[in-house]
Scaffold this motif. Structure first.
Motif, PDB file in Angstrom:
ATOM      1  N   TRP B  73      53.997  10.266 141.204  1.00 26.33           N
ATOM      2  CA  TRP B  73      52.879   9.418 141.629  1.00 26.33           C
ATOM      3  C   TRP B  73      51.940   9.147 140.468  1.00 26.33           C
ATOM      4  CZ3 TRP B  73      47.662  10.961 143.615  1.00 26.33           C
ATOM      5  CH2 TRP B  73      47.002   9.865 144.183  1.00 26.33           C
ATOM      6  N   LEU B  74      51.714  10.174 139.659  1.00 28.05           N
ATOM      7  CA  LEU B  74      50.739  10.054 138.586  1.00 28.05           C
ATOM      8  C   LEU B  74      51.224  10.931 137.450  1.00 28.05           C
ATOM      9  CD1 LEU B  74      47.996   8.626 138.610  1.00 28.05           C
ATOM     10  CD2 LEU B  74      46.953  10.830 138.987  1.00 28.05           C
ATOM     11  N   GLY B  75      51.368  10.349 136.261  1.00 30.35           N
ATOM     12  CA  GLY B  75      51.746  11.179 135.130  1.00 30.35           C
ATOM     13  C   GLY B  75      50.790  10.938 133.986  1.00 30.35           C
ATOM     14  N   VAL B  76      50.100  11.977 133.546  1.00 27.37           N
ATOM     15  CA  VAL B  76      49.206  11.859 132.401  1.00 27.37           C
ATOM     16  C   VAL B  76      49.694  12.851 131.363  1.00 27.37           C
ATOM     17  CG1 VAL B  76      46.840  11.958 131.609  1.00 27.37           C
ATOM     18  CG2 VAL B  76      47.320  11.301 133.959  1.00 27.37           C
ATOM     19  N   GLY B  77      50.438  12.334 130.396  1.00 34.46           N
ATOM     20  CA  GLY B  77      50.961  13.232 129.361  1.00 34.46           C
ATOM     21  C   GLY B  77      51.842  14.298 129.979  1.00 34.46           C
ATOM     22  N   GLU B  78      51.488  15.545 129.681  1.00 37.91           N
ATOM     23  CA  GLU B  78      52.264  16.669 130.196  1.00 37.91           C
ATOM     24  C   GLU B  78      52.086  16.817 131.699  1.00 37.91           C
ATOM     25  OE1 GLU B  78      53.979  19.451 128.219  1.00 37.91           O
ATOM     26  OE2 GLU B  78      54.259  17.506 127.241  1.00 37.91           O
ATOM     27  N   TYR B  79      50.951  16.331 132.186  1.00 35.04           N
ATOM     28  CA  TYR B  79      50.551  16.641 133.536  1.00 35.04           C
ATOM     29  C   TYR B  79      51.155  15.643 134.523  1.00 35.04           C
ATOM     30  CZ  TYR B  79      47.984  17.936 137.458  1.00 35.04           C
ATOM     31  OH  TYR B  79      47.687  18.353 138.704  1.00 35.04           O
ATOM     32  N   LYS B  80      51.735  16.148 135.591  1.00 36.97           N
ATOM     33  CA  LYS B  80      52.414  15.261 136.541  1.00 36.97           C
ATOM     34  C   LYS B  80      52.047  15.622 137.969  1.00 36.97           C
ATOM     35  CE  LYS B  80      56.346  14.097 133.713  1.00 36.97           C
ATOM     36  NZ  LYS B  80      55.666  14.486 132.470  1.00 36.97           N
ATOM     37  N   ILE B  81      51.775  14.581 138.755  1.00 41.74           N
ATOM     38  CA  ILE B  81      51.582  14.807 140.188  1.00 41.74           C
ATOM     39  C   ILE B  81      52.672  14.029 140.911  1.00 41.74           C
ATOM     40  CG2 ILE B  81      50.044  14.570 142.150  1.00 41.74           C
ATOM     41  CD1 ILE B  81      47.760  14.455 140.169  1.00 41.74           C
ATOM     42  N   TYR B  82      53.453  14.733 141.696  1.00 38.08           N
ATOM     43  CA  TYR B  82      54.496  14.075 142.465  1.00 38.08           C
ATOM     44  C   TYR B  82      53.987  13.778 143.861  1.00 38.08           C
ATOM     45  CZ  TYR B  82      57.827  15.148 138.868  1.00 38.08           C
ATOM     46  OH  TYR B  82      58.492  15.182 137.681  1.00 38.08           O
ATOM     47  N   MET B  83      54.464  12.655 144.401  1.00 37.90           N
ATOM     48  CA  MET B  83      54.222  12.396 145.809  1.00 37.90           C
ATOM     49  C   MET B  83      55.116  13.363 146.565  1.00 37.90           C
ATOM     50  SD  MET B  83      52.818  10.823 148.207  1.00 37.90           S
ATOM     51  CE  MET B  83      52.042   9.266 147.889  1.00 37.90           C
ATOM     52  N   GLY B  84      54.551  14.440 147.047  1.00 39.18           N
ATOM     53  CA  GLY B  84      55.376  15.488 147.619  1.00 39.18           C
ATOM     54  C   GLY B  84      55.064  15.743 149.078  1.00 39.18           C
ATOM     55  N   GLY B 141      50.312  19.103 148.530  1.00 34.94           N
ATOM     56  CA  GLY B 141      49.233  19.508 147.640  1.00 34.94           C
ATOM     57  C   GLY B 141      47.942  18.872 148.094  1.00 34.94           C
ATOM     58  N   PRO B 142      46.811  19.418 147.639  1.00 34.62           N
ATOM     59  CA  PRO B 142      45.526  18.899 148.114  1.00 34.62           C
ATOM     60  C   PRO B 142      45.266  17.446 147.756  1.00 34.62           C
ATOM     61  CG  PRO B 142      45.226  20.860 146.764  1.00 34.62           C
ATOM     62  CD  PRO B 142      46.667  20.583 146.766  1.00 34.62           C
ATOM     63  N   LEU B 143      45.837  16.988 146.616  1.00 34.22           N
ATOM     64  CA  LEU B 143      45.551  15.599 146.237  1.00 34.22           C
ATOM     65  C   LEU B 143      46.215  14.625 147.198  1.00 34.22           C
ATOM     66  CD1 LEU B 143      45.708  15.595 142.375  1.00 34.22           C
ATOM     67  CD2 LEU B 143      43.751  15.306 143.850  1.00 34.22           C
ATOM     68  N   ILE B 144      47.474  14.911 147.535  1.00 35.10           N
ATOM     69  CA  ILE B 144      48.167  14.039 148.481  1.00 35.10           C
ATOM     70  C   ILE B 144      47.495  14.158 149.851  1.00 35.10           C
ATOM     71  CG2 ILE B 144      50.407  13.461 149.463  1.00 35.10           C
ATOM     72  CD1 ILE B 144      50.350  13.191 146.494  1.00 35.10           C
ATOM     73  N   MET B 145      47.078  15.387 150.173  1.00 29.90           N
ATOM     74  CA  MET B 145      46.371  15.584 151.430  1.00 29.90           C
ATOM     75  C   MET B 145      45.107  14.738 151.473  1.00 29.90           C
ATOM     76  SD  MET B 145      44.326  18.863 152.686  1.00 29.90           S
ATOM     77  CE  MET B 145      44.548  19.635 154.252  1.00 29.90           C
ATOM     78  N   PHE B 146      44.456  14.627 150.317  1.00 27.45           N
ATOM     79  CA  PHE B 146      43.204  13.881 150.277  1.00 27.45           C
ATOM     80  C   PHE B 146      43.427  12.395 150.585  1.00 27.45           C
ATOM     81  CE2 PHE B 146      39.391  12.172 148.108  1.00 27.45           C
ATOM     82  CZ  PHE B 146      38.457  12.844 148.853  1.00 27.45           C
ATOM     83  N   ILE B 147      44.598  11.865 150.207  1.00 29.26           N
ATOM     84  CA  ILE B 147      44.899  10.470 150.560  1.00 29.26           C
ATOM     85  C   ILE B 147      44.861  10.321 152.074  1.00 29.26           C
ATOM     86  CG2 ILE B 147      46.568   8.603 150.376  1.00 29.26           C
ATOM     87  CD1 ILE B 147      47.742  10.002 147.975  1.00 29.26           C
ATOM     88  N   GLY B 148      45.575  11.237 152.744  1.00 33.61           N
ATOM     89  CA  GLY B 148      45.575  11.187 154.200  1.00 33.61           C
ATOM     90  C   GLY B 148      44.191  11.449 154.771  1.00 33.61           C
ATOM     91  N   TRP B 149      43.494  12.373 154.144  1.00 31.67           N
ATOM     92  CA  TRP B 149      42.142  12.763 154.581  1.00 31.67           C
ATOM     93  C   TRP B 149      41.215  11.556 154.594  1.00 31.67           C
ATOM     94  CZ3 TRP B 149      40.346  17.719 155.828  1.00 31.67           C
ATOM     95  CH2 TRP B 149      38.982  17.929 155.781  1.00 31.67           C
ATOM     96  N   GLU B 150      41.272  10.763 153.512  1.00 33.82           N
ATOM     97  CA  GLU B 150      40.437   9.566 153.440  1.00 33.82           C
ATOM     98  C   GLU B 150      40.978   8.472 154.350  1.00 33.82           C
ATOM     99  OE1 GLU B 150      37.441   9.050 151.613  1.00 33.82           O
ATOM    100  OE2 GLU B 150      37.682  11.187 151.782  1.00 33.82           O
ATOM    101  N   GLY B 151      42.305   8.428 154.476  1.00 33.61           N
ATOM    102  CA  GLY B 151      42.922   7.414 155.346  1.00 33.61           C
ATOM    103  C   GLY B 151      42.474   7.579 156.785  1.00 33.61           C
ATOM    104  N   VAL B 152      42.475   8.814 157.279  1.00 37.73           N
ATOM    105  CA  VAL B 152      42.045   8.997 158.664  1.00 37.73           C
ATOM    106  C   VAL B 152      40.557   8.681 158.805  1.00 37.73           C
ATOM    107  CG1 VAL B 152      43.823  10.632 159.333  1.00 37.73           C
ATOM    108  CG2 VAL B 152      41.722  11.487 158.352  1.00 37.73           C
TER     109      VAL B 152
END
Lengths: 106, 627
Positions: B73-84, B141-152
């Protein structure tokens, strides 16, 4: 004392140039201003010619000839401009022509 | 197999997009029949439910959680967040009842909203909500959860303001959104701190759980409280509860689905999700439990004097959420989720029954203008009775088992203050719910403006299904005391309470006490409100009826003071200081320009003089200085 003669020529040229410059600054009549400008040109010509003789190099004289030629052409333009200006305001006082001043623009 | 998890979220999302497009077509080009919206709207939650059940069975058989990472979902250099997506026991448990109750409420809504112009729009939002809620639950993970959190939160806002022609509904929607943003700020702060300490190898719950123990304890407490502030906003706890009663401005199915069964329990779910974190900070847990207890009591007290049927239910929702927070605060996550589960059934049923009554009475919401509804809508009467018994905690209805478990946890943890508050709230719950029930269904001398009519079977069928749920859902979590095996407790064993020992005699005593106090509450309500003479009703007054003036206090404390601050900044600072400085400078430059421009006087001789002076100065410099 060729050096001294050169010095005398340059002094004459400087005097002529200063007279011309003062004429431009102090006189109001456009014709006189024009004549003063011509005086300054010829002062420069004098320097060209004397230095040319001093260095034994004809380049300066050629330049003086060129200045005279251009001054002749310029005289034509200048005189015609003066005529046009005179037709506009019926005067040759240079202080009358102030279209470009800030006050006039406001 | 694990790709099913994405399917659970995608089905309602795609159908919501489809419905949205169809609705655009229908309002701009050609009007479409309602079936166009109904079919995808009902099909998608059903599909999610089926997927959820399949995934549930899979997890049941293999015993390992499903994990699905479709893309980066998001990759910044070494750091990666997957849509999980993470389908473990907890999230699939939530998915099952969310999709099931959600589907029933969708079905009910097709009848409830059938007369509405914005039918398509409604299901567009409704499916979008379901999708966001499922994303919140299934995130790994909390970041993906936050998408849903804001969506609701967004869908809640859109649906509260659904009848946007009326200004007060729009205000209610804004209030819900803004109060939730206050909570979200806390949530974000908590996430940011967590991210700073645990985000270096990926930000999934699993990684955080591994790293959280190495964080300093004081910081962990800040994170715990910050995350709980987010939960306060979403789950309507003191002091961020003010939006929930006003949220009842939306259509009743919205209140049933979003503001009773699913979204408001997101806070409880989130705390349970972060159980690994809260287990390290039991003092913050105790704080949560106290907040929950006070919210439960406070809401119950307010509910006893309200006259709007949906507001009574809203306060009762807040009160029940308080019970859930008591349980999560004391570490009994599985008990809290058990209550979330049973609450979803009976509270959805209560709201939908209330909606049916409201429709039957042509959009009348004041219970003192109802009365005698037993004869008009007998099915609603019976199902509402079951739900009211369930929320009051009468065995064998669902609410009894879950509430009893929470009270037992509070007692066994030695937190007798919390236990006492919870018991008082239980009395009040039984009282105000039966007050509502008796007035609406038995009240005599009712003055109906229009003759009431029965509602359609499409509305009644979900009520019946949920009534069975309210009756039997509790048996899934039957405690071992009564010969059951507590399936929910063993399924969610990872989130269960540890080291809790009370003797069987105490358990029996508490159980008997709970039934007794509920009966006392019902008894008082019976005495005061059975066959209540509605023609002699006087509007209540006093501090409780006015909800302790909390809205007014908030208005003075926050709304007005912030408005004054804004006005001070807008006029005092911006206009008077910043603008004056900037505009003053520009005017000054313009004036200076005029002064300087006077030098340009069109006098050639003057120019020549200046030129001569300049040349003279330059010459002097060359002659005297350069040497």
């Amino acid at each position: 004392m060729i050096a001294n003669t050169l010095f005398a020529y340059i002094v004459v040229a400087m005097v002529l140039f200063s007279i011309g410059l003062l004429g431009v600054i102090s006189r109001k009549n456009i014709f006189v201003i024009y004549m003063s400008i011509e005086l300054m040109l010829n002062a420069i010509n004098l320097i060209f010619v004397s230095l040319s003789r001093y260095h034994d190099d004809m380049g300066g004289q050629v330049m003086a000839m060129m200045v005279i030629a251009i001054a002749a052409a310029e005289a034509g333009v200048f005189l015609s401009l003066i005529i046009v200006l005179y037709r506009r305001k019926k005067s040759l006082d240079s202080d009358i022509f102030r279209t470009l001043s800030q006050k006039e623009a406001i | 197999m694990s790709a099913l998890l994405a399917g659970i979220v995608l089905a309602p999302l795609l159908s919501s997009v489809l419905i949205g497009l169809l609705y655009m077509v229908s309002i701009t080009k050609i009007p479409l029949a309602k079936t166009w919206f109904t079919l995808p709207a009902l099909f998608a939650p059903l599909l999610s439910f089926v997927f959820g059940v399949i995934a549930f069975i899979e997890v049941y058989q293999t015993g390992t959680a499903l994990h699905f990472e479709p893309y980066l979902w998001l990759g910044v250099g070494e750091y990666k967040i997957y849509m999980g997506f993470l389908g473990d026991k907890l999230s699939l448990f939530m998915v099952i009842f969310i999709t099931f109750v959600g589907w029933l409420i969708h079905l009910y809504a097709t009848a409830y909203m059938s007369e509405d112009e914005g039918y398509g729009k409604f299901f567009f939002y409704f499916n979008l909500f379901l999708s966001s809620m499922l994303l919140l639950v299934l995130a790994d993970g909390p970041l993906i959860m936050f998408i849903g959190w804001e969506g609701v939160g967004l869908c809640s806002y859109l649906l509260i303001s659904f009848y946007f022609q009326d200004n007060s509904n729009v205000v209610a929607g804004n209030k819900a959104f803004i109060v939730n943003r206050v909570g979200d700020l806390g949530f974000l702060v908590g996430l940011a701190i967590l991210f700073f300490y645990c985000g270096n190898v990926g930000f999934s719950y699993e990684n955080i759980a591994h790293q959280v123990a190495s964080m300093p304890a004081s910081l962990l407490q800040i994170v715990g409280i910050a995350l709980f502030i987010g939960a306060m906003g979403k789950s309507a706890q003191i002091p961020l509860y003010v939006w929930l009663p006003d949220a009842m401005a939306g259509p009743t199915p919205v209140s049933a689905l979003i503001h009773a069964a699913t979204m408001v329990t997101a806070g409880v779910y989130m705390v349970a999700r972060f159980s690994f974190l809260y287990e390290l900070i039991p003092n913050v847990g105790l704080f949560i439990a106290y907040i929950g207890a006070f919210s439960a009591l406070f809401a119950a007290v307010i509910a006893t004097k309200q006259s709007d049927i949906k507001k009574i239910l809203a306060y009762s929702t807040m009160s029940q959420l308080g019970y859930m927070f008591i349980a999560v605060g004391l570490g009994a996550y599985s008990s809290a989720l058990f209550h979330v589960f049973t609450h979803a059934f009976f509270k959805a049923l209560l709201f939908m029954g209330a909606g049916a009554v409201i429709i039957a009475l042509h959009h009348e919401q004041n219970i003192f203008k109802m009365g005698k509804m037993r004869h008009v809508t007998p099915v609603v009467y019976i199902t509402m009775l079951m739900a009211t018994l369930a929320i009051s905690g009468i065995p064998p209805f669902a609410g009894f088992f879950s509430k009893d478990e929470i009270l037992l946890v509070a007692f066994a943890s030695g937190e007798y203050v919390i236990w006492g508050i919870a018991v008082c709230s239980a009395v009040l719950t039984a009282y105000y719910m039966f007050r509502l029930f008796f007035v609406v269904f038995e009240g005599k001398n009712a003055l109906h403006v229009n003759p009431p009519h029965d509602v359609s079977w499409v509305m009644k069928a979900p009520l019946v299904v949920l009534a069975f749920g309210s009756l039997f859902a509790g048996f899934i979590g039957l405690p071992s005391l009564l010969g059951g095996s507590h399936l929910i407790g063993s399924w969610l064993g990872e989130w269960g309470m540890r080291g809790l020992h009370v003797s069987h005699e105490t358990e029996w005593l508490l159980l008997g006490l709970n039934v007794a106090i509920s009966l006392i509450g019902i008894g008082i309500a019976y005495k005061k409100f059975y066959a209540y003479d509605l023609s002699r009703h006087k509007e209540a007054k006093g501090i409780v009826y006015n909800k302790f003036y909390i809205d007014e206090i908030y208005d003075v404390l926050f709304v007005r003071s912030i408005r004054k601050l804004s006005e001070f900044i807008a006029v005092g600072l911006d206009v008077n200081i910043v603008d004056r400085v900037i505009m003053g400078m520009s005017h000054g430059f313009i004036k200076l320009g005029h002064v300087v421009a006077l030098v340009q006087n069109a006098n050639v001789r003057f120019y020549a003089l200046i030129m001569m002076l300049g040349v003279s100065v330059a010459s002097c410099y060359l002659i005297w200085m350069v040497e």
